[in-house]
Design an enzyme around this catalytic site. Structure first.
Site, PDB file in Angstrom:
ATOM      1  CG  ASP A 165      77.776  11.255  58.116  1.00  0.00           C
ATOM      2  OD1 ASP A 165      78.299  12.272  58.574  1.00  0.00           O
ATOM      3  OD2 ASP A 165      78.417  10.383  57.504  1.00  0.00           O
ATOM      4  CG  ASP A 166      78.037  15.697  57.424  1.00  0.00           C
ATOM      5  OD1 ASP A 166      78.687  15.376  58.433  1.00  0.00           O
ATOM      6  OD2 ASP A 166      78.554  15.835  56.296  1.00  0.00           O
ATOM      7  CB  CYS A 204      82.676  11.811  60.240  1.00  0.00           C
ATOM      8  SG  CYS A 204      81.476  12.525  59.094  1.00  0.00           S
ATOM      9  CG  ASP A 226      78.311  12.772  62.298  1.00  0.00           C
ATOM     10  OD1 ASP A 226      77.519  13.640  61.858  1.00  0.00           O
ATOM     11  OD2 ASP A 226      79.063  12.116  61.553  1.00  0.00           O
TER      12      ASP A 226
END
Length: 509
Positions: free
Chosen positions: A56-57, A89, A324
Protein backbone atom coordinates in the site's frame (compact mmCIF):
# COMPACT_ATOMS: atom_id res chain seq x y z
CA UNK A 1 -8.30 -12.27 -28.37
CA UNK A 2 -5.30 -10.75 -30.21
CA UNK A 3 -3.23 -11.99 -33.10
CA UNK A 4 -0.32 -13.07 -30.87
CA UNK A 5 -2.54 -15.00 -28.47
CA UNK A 6 -5.02 -16.91 -30.68
CA UNK A 7 -2.48 -19.20 -32.44
CA UNK A 8 -0.95 -20.14 -29.07
CA UNK A 9 -4.37 -21.01 -27.63
CA UNK A 10 -5.43 -22.99 -30.71
CA UNK A 11 -2.15 -24.88 -30.79
CA UNK A 12 -2.50 -25.78 -27.13
CA UNK A 13 -6.06 -26.97 -27.65
CA UNK A 14 -5.03 -29.12 -30.59
CA UNK A 15 -2.20 -30.61 -28.56
CA UNK A 16 -4.61 -31.34 -25.74
CA UNK A 17 -6.96 -33.08 -28.16
CA UNK A 18 -4.12 -35.20 -29.55
CA UNK A 19 -3.08 -36.30 -26.08
CA UNK A 20 -6.68 -37.13 -25.22
CA UNK A 21 -7.12 -39.24 -28.35
CA UNK A 22 -3.90 -41.16 -27.74
CA UNK A 23 -4.92 -41.89 -24.19
CA UNK A 24 -8.44 -42.91 -25.31
CA UNK A 25 -9.89 -40.51 -22.82
CA UNK A 26 -13.38 -39.16 -23.10
CA UNK A 27 -12.44 -35.51 -22.72
CA UNK A 28 -14.34 -32.63 -24.28
CA UNK A 29 -12.87 -29.28 -25.29
CA UNK A 30 -14.67 -26.13 -24.33
CA UNK A 31 -13.66 -23.05 -26.25
CA UNK A 32 -16.23 -20.79 -24.65
CA UNK A 33 -15.09 -17.56 -23.01
CA UNK A 34 -13.58 -18.28 -19.62
CA UNK A 35 -13.02 -21.96 -20.39
CA UNK A 36 -9.93 -23.64 -19.01
CA UNK A 37 -7.10 -24.91 -21.18
CA UNK A 38 -3.58 -26.24 -20.72
CA UNK A 39 -1.79 -23.27 -22.27
CA UNK A 40 0.21 -22.25 -19.22
CA UNK A 41 0.65 -25.39 -17.18
CA UNK A 42 4.22 -26.04 -16.17
CA UNK A 43 6.42 -28.62 -17.86
CA UNK A 44 5.22 -31.17 -15.31
CA UNK A 45 1.64 -30.69 -16.49
CA UNK A 46 0.54 -29.14 -13.20
CA UNK A 47 -1.20 -25.79 -13.05
CA UNK A 48 1.17 -23.23 -11.52
CA UNK A 49 0.57 -21.66 -8.14
CA UNK A 50 0.44 -17.86 -7.82
CA UNK A 51 1.34 -15.72 -4.80
CA UNK A 52 0.62 -12.02 -5.22
CA UNK A 53 1.97 -9.61 -2.59
CA UNK A 54 0.34 -6.18 -2.90
CA UNK A 55 1.66 -3.31 -0.79
CA UNK A 56 0.00 0.00 0.00
CA UNK A 57 1.62 3.26 -1.20
CA UNK A 58 4.99 1.61 -1.85
CA UNK A 59 7.06 3.76 -4.21
CA UNK A 60 10.12 2.77 -6.22
CA UNK A 61 12.48 4.57 -3.82
CA UNK A 62 11.76 1.99 -1.09
CA UNK A 63 12.87 -1.05 -3.10
CA UNK A 64 16.53 -0.42 -2.25
CA UNK A 65 15.68 -1.15 1.42
CA UNK A 66 14.05 -4.51 0.63
CA UNK A 67 16.71 -7.22 0.03
CA UNK A 68 14.23 -10.01 -0.77
CA UNK A 69 12.51 -7.83 -3.36
CA UNK A 70 15.89 -6.97 -4.85
CA UNK A 71 16.62 -10.70 -4.98
CA UNK A 72 13.36 -11.12 -6.90
CA UNK A 73 14.74 -8.68 -9.46
CA UNK A 74 17.84 -10.83 -9.81
CA UNK A 75 15.91 -14.10 -10.06
CA UNK A 76 13.08 -12.85 -12.24
CA UNK A 77 11.52 -10.14 -14.34
CA UNK A 78 11.07 -6.46 -13.49
CA UNK A 79 8.45 -4.35 -15.23
CA UNK A 80 10.06 -0.92 -15.23
CA UNK A 81 7.10 0.79 -16.94
CA UNK A 82 4.23 -0.50 -14.84
CA UNK A 83 1.52 2.02 -13.94
CA UNK A 84 -1.60 2.43 -11.81
CA UNK A 85 -4.93 3.45 -13.34
CA UNK A 86 -5.26 5.94 -10.49
CA UNK A 87 -2.75 6.83 -7.80
CA UNK A 88 -5.33 6.20 -5.10
CA UNK A 89 -6.06 3.04 -3.11
CA UNK A 90 -9.63 2.01 -3.87
CA UNK A 91 -9.83 2.73 -7.62
CA UNK A 92 -6.42 1.16 -8.16
CA UNK A 93 -7.27 -1.98 -6.18
CA UNK A 94 -10.57 -2.26 -8.00
CA UNK A 95 -8.70 -2.17 -11.32
CA UNK A 96 -6.36 -4.90 -10.05
CA UNK A 97 -9.23 -7.13 -8.98
CA UNK A 98 -11.42 -6.64 -12.07
CA UNK A 99 -8.97 -5.83 -14.86
CA UNK A 100 -11.02 -2.76 -15.75
CA UNK A 101 -10.44 0.99 -15.83
CA UNK A 102 -12.28 3.22 -13.34
CA UNK A 103 -14.66 4.41 -16.07
CA UNK A 104 -15.86 0.82 -16.39
CA UNK A 105 -15.86 -0.09 -12.68
CA UNK A 106 -17.49 3.14 -11.48
CA UNK A 107 -14.92 3.37 -8.65
CA UNK A 108 -12.99 6.65 -8.84
CA UNK A 109 -12.44 7.62 -5.20
CA UNK A 110 -12.23 6.06 -1.74
CA UNK A 111 -15.76 6.93 -0.59
CA UNK A 112 -19.07 8.43 -1.63
CA UNK A 113 -21.18 7.69 -4.69
CA UNK A 114 -18.20 7.22 -6.98
CA UNK A 115 -15.85 5.38 -4.66
CA UNK A 116 -15.10 2.94 -1.90
CA UNK A 117 -16.45 -0.49 -1.10
CA UNK A 118 -20.09 0.56 -1.56
CA UNK A 119 -19.51 1.83 -5.08
CA UNK A 120 -17.58 -1.37 -5.80
CA UNK A 121 -20.60 -3.44 -4.79
CA UNK A 122 -23.17 -1.12 -6.39
CA UNK A 123 -21.48 -1.51 -9.78
CA UNK A 124 -21.40 -5.33 -9.60
CA UNK A 125 -17.61 -5.52 -9.53
CA UNK A 126 -17.39 -8.37 -7.05
CA UNK A 127 -18.31 -11.04 -9.59
CA UNK A 128 -15.67 -9.69 -11.99
CA UNK A 129 -12.70 -10.25 -9.69
CA UNK A 130 -10.13 -12.92 -10.45
CA UNK A 131 -11.06 -14.93 -7.32
CA UNK A 132 -14.17 -16.65 -8.76
CA UNK A 133 -12.46 -17.15 -12.12
CA UNK A 134 -9.47 -18.85 -10.51
CA UNK A 135 -11.75 -20.97 -8.36
CA UNK A 136 -13.64 -22.15 -11.45
CA UNK A 137 -10.28 -23.08 -12.97
CA UNK A 138 -9.69 -25.52 -10.11
CA UNK A 139 -7.66 -23.26 -7.85
CA UNK A 140 -7.78 -22.96 -4.10
CA UNK A 141 -8.01 -19.21 -3.51
CA UNK A 142 -7.00 -17.00 -0.60
CA UNK A 143 -7.23 -13.27 0.13
CA UNK A 144 -5.57 -11.68 3.17
CA UNK A 145 -5.05 -8.17 4.49
CA UNK A 146 -6.48 -5.02 2.93
CA UNK A 147 -9.45 -5.28 0.58
CA UNK A 148 -11.13 -1.97 -0.29
CA UNK A 149 -11.68 1.35 1.48
CA UNK A 150 -14.90 1.28 3.47
CA UNK A 151 -14.92 -2.49 3.96
CA UNK A 152 -15.49 -3.59 7.54
CA UNK A 153 -14.93 -7.15 8.83
CA UNK A 154 -18.37 -7.27 10.47
CA UNK A 155 -20.30 -6.24 7.36
CA UNK A 156 -23.03 -8.81 6.63
CA UNK A 157 -24.28 -7.44 3.30
CA UNK A 158 -27.72 -8.92 3.79
CA UNK A 159 -26.50 -12.29 5.07
CA UNK A 160 -26.76 -13.70 8.60
CA UNK A 161 -23.04 -13.51 9.41
CA UNK A 162 -19.93 -11.49 8.50
CA UNK A 163 -19.78 -11.56 4.74
CA UNK A 164 -17.18 -13.43 2.69
CA UNK A 165 -17.29 -12.65 -1.06
CA UNK A 166 -17.81 -15.52 -3.46
CA UNK A 167 -14.66 -16.94 -5.00
CA UNK A 168 -12.41 -17.14 -1.94
CA UNK A 169 -11.68 -20.34 -0.03
CA UNK A 170 -9.66 -18.48 2.61
CA UNK A 171 -10.66 -14.96 3.66
CA UNK A 172 -8.66 -13.11 6.36
CA UNK A 173 -9.40 -9.43 5.78
CA UNK A 174 -9.15 -6.31 7.93
CA UNK A 175 -10.96 -3.00 7.91
CA UNK A 176 -8.84 -0.29 9.54
CA UNK A 177 -5.42 -1.92 9.73
CA UNK A 178 -3.26 1.11 9.04
CA UNK A 179 -1.83 1.25 12.57
CA UNK A 180 -0.90 -2.47 12.41
CA UNK A 181 -2.40 -3.01 15.90
CA UNK A 182 -5.88 -3.00 17.48
CA UNK A 183 -7.74 -4.19 14.41
CA UNK A 184 -10.20 -6.92 13.50
CA UNK A 185 -10.04 -9.60 10.83
CA UNK A 186 -12.94 -11.31 9.14
CA UNK A 187 -11.57 -14.84 9.29
CA UNK A 188 -13.81 -16.90 7.01
CA UNK A 189 -16.98 -15.33 8.35
CA UNK A 190 -15.91 -14.83 11.97
CA UNK A 191 -14.72 -11.47 13.31
CA UNK A 192 -11.53 -11.92 15.34
CA UNK A 193 -10.04 -8.98 17.30
CA UNK A 194 -6.30 -8.39 17.62
CA UNK A 195 -4.61 -6.21 20.23
CA UNK A 196 -1.39 -4.30 20.73
CA UNK A 197 1.06 -7.06 21.67
CA UNK A 198 4.09 -7.59 19.39
CA UNK A 199 2.60 -10.82 18.02
CA UNK A 200 -0.47 -8.84 16.87
CA UNK A 201 1.55 -6.80 14.37
CA UNK A 202 -0.62 -7.12 11.28
CA UNK A 203 2.03 -7.77 8.62
CA UNK A 204 3.44 -10.61 10.74
CA UNK A 205 -0.06 -12.04 11.26
CA UNK A 206 -0.62 -12.02 7.52
CA UNK A 207 2.75 -13.71 6.98
CA UNK A 208 1.80 -16.57 9.32
CA UNK A 209 -1.61 -16.99 7.73
CA UNK A 210 -0.09 -16.96 4.25
CA UNK A 211 2.47 -19.65 5.08
CA UNK A 212 -0.30 -21.71 6.67
CA UNK A 213 -2.42 -21.37 3.53
CA UNK A 214 0.47 -22.57 1.37
CA UNK A 215 0.97 -25.54 3.68
CA UNK A 216 -2.69 -26.57 3.67
CA UNK A 217 -2.86 -26.16 -0.10
CA UNK A 218 0.15 -28.45 -0.45
CA UNK A 219 -1.61 -31.04 1.69
CA UNK A 220 -4.71 -30.84 -0.49
CA UNK A 221 -2.53 -31.15 -3.59
CA UNK A 222 -4.43 -28.35 -5.30
CA UNK A 223 -3.03 -25.38 -7.23
CA UNK A 224 -3.57 -22.14 -5.36
CA UNK A 225 -3.90 -18.42 -5.94
CA UNK A 226 -3.08 -16.26 -2.90
CA UNK A 227 -3.20 -12.48 -2.59
CA UNK A 228 -1.57 -10.98 0.50
CA UNK A 229 -2.37 -7.27 0.63
CA UNK A 230 -0.46 -5.41 3.34
CA UNK A 231 -1.36 -2.03 4.81
CA UNK A 232 2.35 -1.16 4.94
CA UNK A 233 3.87 1.24 4.15
CA UNK A 234 0.71 3.40 4.26
CA UNK A 235 0.67 6.05 6.98
CA UNK A 236 1.15 6.21 9.91
CA UNK A 237 4.06 4.00 8.72
CA UNK A 238 4.18 1.76 11.78
CA UNK A 239 7.22 -0.56 11.82
CA UNK A 240 7.41 -3.87 13.62
CA UNK A 241 9.01 -3.48 17.08
CA UNK A 242 12.19 -5.24 15.91
CA UNK A 243 12.71 -2.65 13.16
CA UNK A 244 12.17 0.60 15.06
CA UNK A 245 15.89 1.33 15.30
CA UNK A 246 16.81 0.66 11.67
CA UNK A 247 18.15 3.31 9.31
CA UNK A 248 19.08 6.02 11.82
CA UNK A 249 19.41 9.40 10.14
CA UNK A 250 17.81 8.23 6.89
CA UNK A 251 16.49 11.07 4.73
CA UNK A 252 14.08 11.23 1.80
CA UNK A 253 15.77 11.26 -1.62
CA UNK A 254 16.73 14.70 -2.91
CA UNK A 255 15.81 14.22 -6.56
CA UNK A 256 15.93 17.03 -9.11
CA UNK A 257 12.22 17.52 -8.46
CA UNK A 258 12.56 17.80 -4.68
CA UNK A 259 11.29 21.20 -3.47
CA UNK A 260 11.27 22.36 -7.10
CA UNK A 261 8.28 24.23 -8.50
CA UNK A 262 6.87 23.08 -11.83
CA UNK A 263 7.50 25.52 -14.65
CA UNK A 264 4.20 26.59 -16.23
CA UNK A 265 2.42 24.74 -13.43
CA UNK A 266 -1.32 24.16 -13.45
CA UNK A 267 -3.36 26.41 -11.22
CA UNK A 268 -3.71 23.90 -8.38
CA UNK A 269 0.07 24.00 -7.83
CA UNK A 270 0.73 27.70 -8.16
CA UNK A 271 0.15 28.50 -4.49
CA UNK A 272 2.65 25.91 -3.29
CA UNK A 273 5.44 27.56 -1.30
CA UNK A 274 8.97 26.18 -0.85
CA UNK A 275 9.27 23.50 1.78
CA UNK A 276 10.17 24.84 5.20
CA UNK A 277 12.98 23.34 7.27
CA UNK A 278 10.37 21.85 9.58
CA UNK A 279 8.52 20.29 6.66
CA UNK A 280 11.72 18.81 5.28
CA UNK A 281 12.51 17.29 8.65
CA UNK A 282 9.01 15.83 8.81
CA UNK A 283 9.36 14.35 5.33
CA UNK A 284 12.69 12.80 6.32
CA UNK A 285 11.21 11.29 9.49
CA UNK A 286 8.29 9.83 7.56
CA UNK A 287 10.49 8.44 4.80
CA UNK A 288 12.60 6.64 7.41
CA UNK A 289 9.42 5.25 8.98
CA UNK A 290 8.30 4.03 5.58
CA UNK A 291 11.61 2.25 5.04
CA UNK A 292 11.28 0.61 8.44
CA UNK A 293 7.66 -0.39 7.90
CA UNK A 294 8.46 -2.36 4.74
CA UNK A 295 11.05 -4.52 6.53
CA UNK A 296 8.34 -6.88 7.79
CA UNK A 297 6.89 -7.06 4.27
CA UNK A 298 10.28 -7.98 2.90
CA UNK A 299 10.77 -10.62 5.59
CA UNK A 300 7.34 -12.01 4.75
CA UNK A 301 8.43 -12.50 1.14
CA UNK A 302 11.47 -14.39 2.35
CA UNK A 303 9.29 -16.57 4.57
CA UNK A 304 6.87 -17.30 1.72
CA UNK A 305 9.78 -18.30 -0.50
CA UNK A 306 11.17 -20.60 2.20
CA UNK A 307 7.78 -22.22 2.76
CA UNK A 308 7.40 -22.87 -0.96
CA UNK A 309 10.85 -24.47 -1.01
CA UNK A 310 10.11 -26.59 2.04
CA UNK A 311 6.87 -27.83 0.50
CA UNK A 312 8.49 -28.60 -2.84
CA UNK A 313 6.37 -25.98 -4.61
CA UNK A 314 8.94 -23.31 -5.48
CA UNK A 315 9.62 -24.51 -9.03
CA UNK A 316 5.93 -24.32 -9.94
CA UNK A 317 4.96 -21.08 -8.19
CA UNK A 318 4.90 -17.52 -9.51
CA UNK A 319 5.54 -14.79 -6.95
CA UNK A 320 4.32 -11.36 -8.01
CA UNK A 321 5.24 -8.27 -5.99
CA UNK A 322 3.72 -4.83 -6.49
CA UNK A 323 2.02 -1.74 -5.10
CA UNK A 324 -1.36 -0.09 -5.59
CA UNK A 325 0.18 3.35 -6.20
CA UNK A 326 3.29 5.39 -5.59
CA UNK A 327 3.91 8.29 -3.22
CA UNK A 328 5.47 11.73 -3.45
CA UNK A 329 7.44 13.34 -0.63
CA UNK A 330 8.48 16.86 -1.53
CA UNK A 331 8.74 16.50 -5.31
CA UNK A 332 7.17 19.44 -7.19
CA UNK A 333 6.96 21.07 -3.73
CA UNK A 334 4.11 18.67 -2.98
CA UNK A 335 3.88 17.60 0.63
CA UNK A 336 3.52 13.87 1.32
CA UNK A 337 0.77 12.21 -0.68
CA UNK A 338 -0.31 10.85 -4.05
CA UNK A 339 -3.20 11.32 -6.51
CA UNK A 340 -1.17 13.16 -9.17
CA UNK A 341 -0.35 11.92 -12.68
CA UNK A 342 3.41 12.26 -12.13
CA UNK A 343 5.63 9.18 -12.18
CA UNK A 344 6.27 9.45 -8.44
CA UNK A 345 2.63 8.45 -7.98
CA UNK A 346 1.65 6.30 -10.97
CA UNK A 347 4.84 4.37 -11.86
CA UNK A 348 5.04 1.52 -9.34
CA UNK A 349 7.17 -1.61 -8.87
CA UNK A 350 6.18 -4.96 -10.36
CA UNK A 351 8.50 -7.96 -10.08
CA UNK A 352 7.75 -11.57 -11.05
CA UNK A 353 9.60 -14.80 -10.37
CA UNK A 354 8.50 -18.29 -11.31
CA UNK A 355 8.58 -21.10 -13.88
CA UNK A 356 10.58 -20.16 -16.98
CA UNK A 357 10.76 -16.48 -16.05
CA UNK A 358 14.17 -15.22 -17.25
CA UNK A 359 16.50 -14.09 -14.47
CA UNK A 360 17.57 -10.48 -14.12
CA UNK A 361 15.57 -9.17 -17.06
CA UNK A 362 13.58 -5.97 -17.45
CA UNK A 363 10.42 -5.38 -19.44
CA UNK A 364 10.18 -1.90 -20.91
CA UNK A 365 6.75 -2.25 -22.52
CA UNK A 366 4.00 -0.17 -20.96
CA UNK A 367 2.01 -2.29 -18.50
CA UNK A 368 -0.77 -1.36 -16.10
CA UNK A 369 -2.60 -2.80 -13.12
CA UNK A 370 -5.60 -3.72 -15.32
CA UNK A 371 -3.25 -6.34 -16.80
CA UNK A 372 -2.98 -8.38 -13.59
CA UNK A 373 -6.45 -9.94 -13.67
CA UNK A 374 -6.03 -11.33 -17.21
CA UNK A 375 -2.45 -12.36 -16.40
CA UNK A 376 -3.51 -14.49 -13.44
CA UNK A 377 -6.28 -16.10 -15.46
CA UNK A 378 -3.93 -16.73 -18.39
CA UNK A 379 -1.38 -18.41 -16.12
CA UNK A 380 -4.19 -20.63 -14.84
CA UNK A 381 -5.00 -21.71 -18.39
CA UNK A 382 -8.13 -19.58 -18.66
CA UNK A 383 -8.99 -17.24 -21.51
CA UNK A 384 -9.78 -13.93 -19.77
CA UNK A 385 -13.30 -12.64 -20.51
CA UNK A 386 -13.61 -10.03 -23.23
CA UNK A 387 -14.86 -7.50 -20.67
CA UNK A 388 -11.43 -6.97 -19.08
CA UNK A 389 -9.66 -3.85 -20.31
CA UNK A 390 -6.13 -5.14 -19.68
CA UNK A 391 -3.97 -7.70 -21.44
CA UNK A 392 -2.12 -10.71 -20.11
CA UNK A 393 1.55 -10.10 -19.31
CA UNK A 394 2.28 -13.82 -19.61
CA UNK A 395 4.34 -13.60 -22.79
CA UNK A 396 6.28 -10.54 -21.63
CA UNK A 397 7.16 -12.05 -18.26
CA UNK A 398 8.52 -15.13 -19.98
CA UNK A 399 10.74 -13.10 -22.31
CA UNK A 400 8.52 -13.53 -25.35
CA UNK A 401 7.74 -10.59 -27.58
CA UNK A 402 4.20 -9.32 -28.01
CA UNK A 403 3.08 -8.00 -31.38
CA UNK A 404 1.07 -4.78 -31.48
CA UNK A 405 1.54 -3.88 -27.83
CA UNK A 406 -0.07 -0.70 -26.50
CA UNK A 407 1.41 2.77 -27.06
CA UNK A 408 -0.14 4.47 -24.01
CA UNK A 409 -1.65 3.77 -20.60
CA UNK A 410 -4.61 5.61 -19.11
CA UNK A 411 -4.83 7.28 -15.69
CA UNK A 412 -8.21 8.51 -14.42
CA UNK A 413 -8.69 10.54 -11.25
CA UNK A 414 -11.68 12.21 -9.63
CA UNK A 415 -11.28 14.80 -6.93
CA UNK A 416 -13.19 13.49 -3.93
CA UNK A 417 -16.40 15.33 -3.04
CA UNK A 418 -15.63 14.84 0.65
CA UNK A 419 -12.47 14.16 2.66
CA UNK A 420 -14.35 12.81 5.67
CA UNK A 421 -13.04 9.42 6.72
CA UNK A 422 -10.60 9.20 3.81
CA UNK A 423 -7.11 8.13 4.96
CA UNK A 424 -5.68 9.39 1.67
CA UNK A 425 -7.22 12.86 1.69
CA UNK A 426 -4.68 15.52 0.70
CA UNK A 427 -3.87 17.85 3.62
CA UNK A 428 -3.97 21.60 3.26
CA UNK A 429 -1.15 23.12 1.16
CA UNK A 430 -0.18 19.61 -0.02
CA UNK A 431 -1.53 20.06 -3.53
CA UNK A 432 -4.87 18.46 -4.35
CA UNK A 433 -5.43 18.10 -8.11
CA UNK A 434 -8.86 18.59 -9.62
CA UNK A 435 -10.46 15.80 -11.61
CA UNK A 436 -8.29 14.79 -14.57
CA UNK A 437 -7.49 12.15 -17.15
CA UNK A 438 -3.91 11.46 -18.20
CA UNK A 439 -2.04 9.44 -20.78
CA UNK A 440 1.48 8.12 -20.22
CA UNK A 441 3.51 6.94 -23.23
CA UNK A 442 7.12 5.76 -23.50
CA UNK A 443 8.36 9.31 -23.82
CA UNK A 444 5.64 11.69 -22.65
CA UNK A 445 2.97 12.50 -20.10
CA UNK A 446 -0.20 14.35 -21.12
CA UNK A 447 -2.85 15.52 -18.63
CA UNK A 448 -6.26 17.11 -19.16
CA UNK A 449 -7.98 18.69 -16.15
CA UNK A 450 -11.70 19.32 -16.02
CA UNK A 451 -11.03 23.00 -15.33
CA UNK A 452 -9.56 23.27 -18.85
CA UNK A 453 -5.87 23.25 -17.96
CA UNK A 454 -3.41 20.91 -19.68
CA UNK A 455 0.05 19.52 -19.02
CA UNK A 456 2.57 17.94 -21.39
CA UNK A 457 6.02 16.67 -20.45
CA UNK A 458 8.71 15.42 -22.80
CA UNK A 459 10.33 12.67 -20.75
CA UNK A 460 13.41 12.43 -22.95
CA UNK A 461 14.50 15.92 -21.99
CA UNK A 462 12.54 16.23 -18.74
CA UNK A 463 12.33 12.87 -16.93
CA UNK A 464 11.36 14.51 -13.63
CA UNK A 465 8.37 16.23 -15.30
CA UNK A 466 9.31 19.72 -14.18
CA UNK A 467 8.59 21.83 -17.27
CA UNK A 468 5.08 21.86 -18.67
CA UNK A 469 5.45 22.26 -22.45
CA UNK A 470 1.78 22.11 -23.39
CA UNK A 471 1.78 25.72 -24.59
CA UNK A 472 4.48 24.92 -27.15
CA UNK A 473 2.52 22.11 -28.80
CA UNK A 474 1.08 22.65 -32.25
CA UNK A 475 -2.65 22.52 -32.88
CA UNK A 476 -2.18 19.17 -34.59
CA UNK A 477 -0.26 17.73 -31.65
CA UNK A 478 -2.90 18.89 -29.20
CA UNK A 479 -5.66 17.41 -31.32
CA UNK A 480 -3.87 14.06 -31.62
CA UNK A 481 -3.22 13.83 -27.87
CA UNK A 482 -6.80 14.77 -27.04
CA UNK A 483 -8.15 12.28 -29.55
CA UNK A 484 -6.19 9.35 -28.11
CA UNK A 485 -6.94 10.26 -24.49
CA UNK A 486 -10.65 10.59 -25.25
CA UNK A 487 -10.66 7.19 -26.96
CA UNK A 488 -9.00 5.62 -23.92
CA UNK A 489 -11.56 7.17 -21.59
CA UNK A 490 -14.36 5.56 -23.62
CA UNK A 491 -12.80 2.14 -24.27
CA UNK A 492 -14.41 -1.02 -22.96
CA UNK A 493 -12.84 -4.45 -23.23
CA UNK A 494 -9.31 -5.50 -24.15
CA UNK A 495 -9.63 -5.12 -27.91
CA UNK A 496 -11.33 -1.74 -27.65
CA UNK A 497 -8.74 -0.46 -25.16
CA UNK A 498 -5.85 -1.83 -27.23
CA UNK A 499 -7.17 0.00 -30.30
CA UNK A 500 -7.67 3.18 -28.25
CA UNK A 501 -4.07 3.09 -27.03
CA UNK A 502 -2.74 3.74 -30.53
CA UNK A 503 -1.26 7.22 -30.26
CA UNK A 504 -0.79 7.78 -33.96
CA UNK A 505 1.49 10.65 -34.85
CA UNK A 506 1.35 13.10 -31.98
CA UNK A 507 4.11 15.12 -33.55
CA UNK A 508 2.11 16.23 -36.57
CA UNK A 509 2.17 19.94 -37.00
Amino acid sequence: MFGSRRPRVLAALCAALAVAMLASCDRGVNTAEGATSDTDASASGKKPNIVYVLTDDLSWNLVKYMPHVQEMQKKGMTFSNFFATDSLCCPSRTSILTGQFPHNTGVFTNSGDDGGYRAFLKNDNEKKTFGPAMQRAGYRTGFMGKYLNGYQPGDKNGTDKPYVPAGWDEWDVAGEGYHEYNYELNENGKVVPYGKDPQDYLTDVLSKKATSFIGSSAEEKKPFMLEVATFAPHGPYTPAPRHKGKFPGLKAPRTDAYDKATVNAPEWQRSLSPLTSKEKQGIDRNFAKRARSVQAVDEMIGQLEKTLEDKGLADNTYIVFGSDNGFHMGEHRLRTGKQTAYDTDINVPLMVTGPDVPAGKKVSQLAENVDLNPTFQDLAGVDPPSGVDGRSLNDLMHGRTEDEWRDAVLVEHHKAASKKGDPDAAPKNAGDPPTYAAMRTDDSLYVEYTDGEREFYDLASDPEQLTNQEASLSAGQRAALHRTLTALQKCKGAESCQDASRTGSNSDS
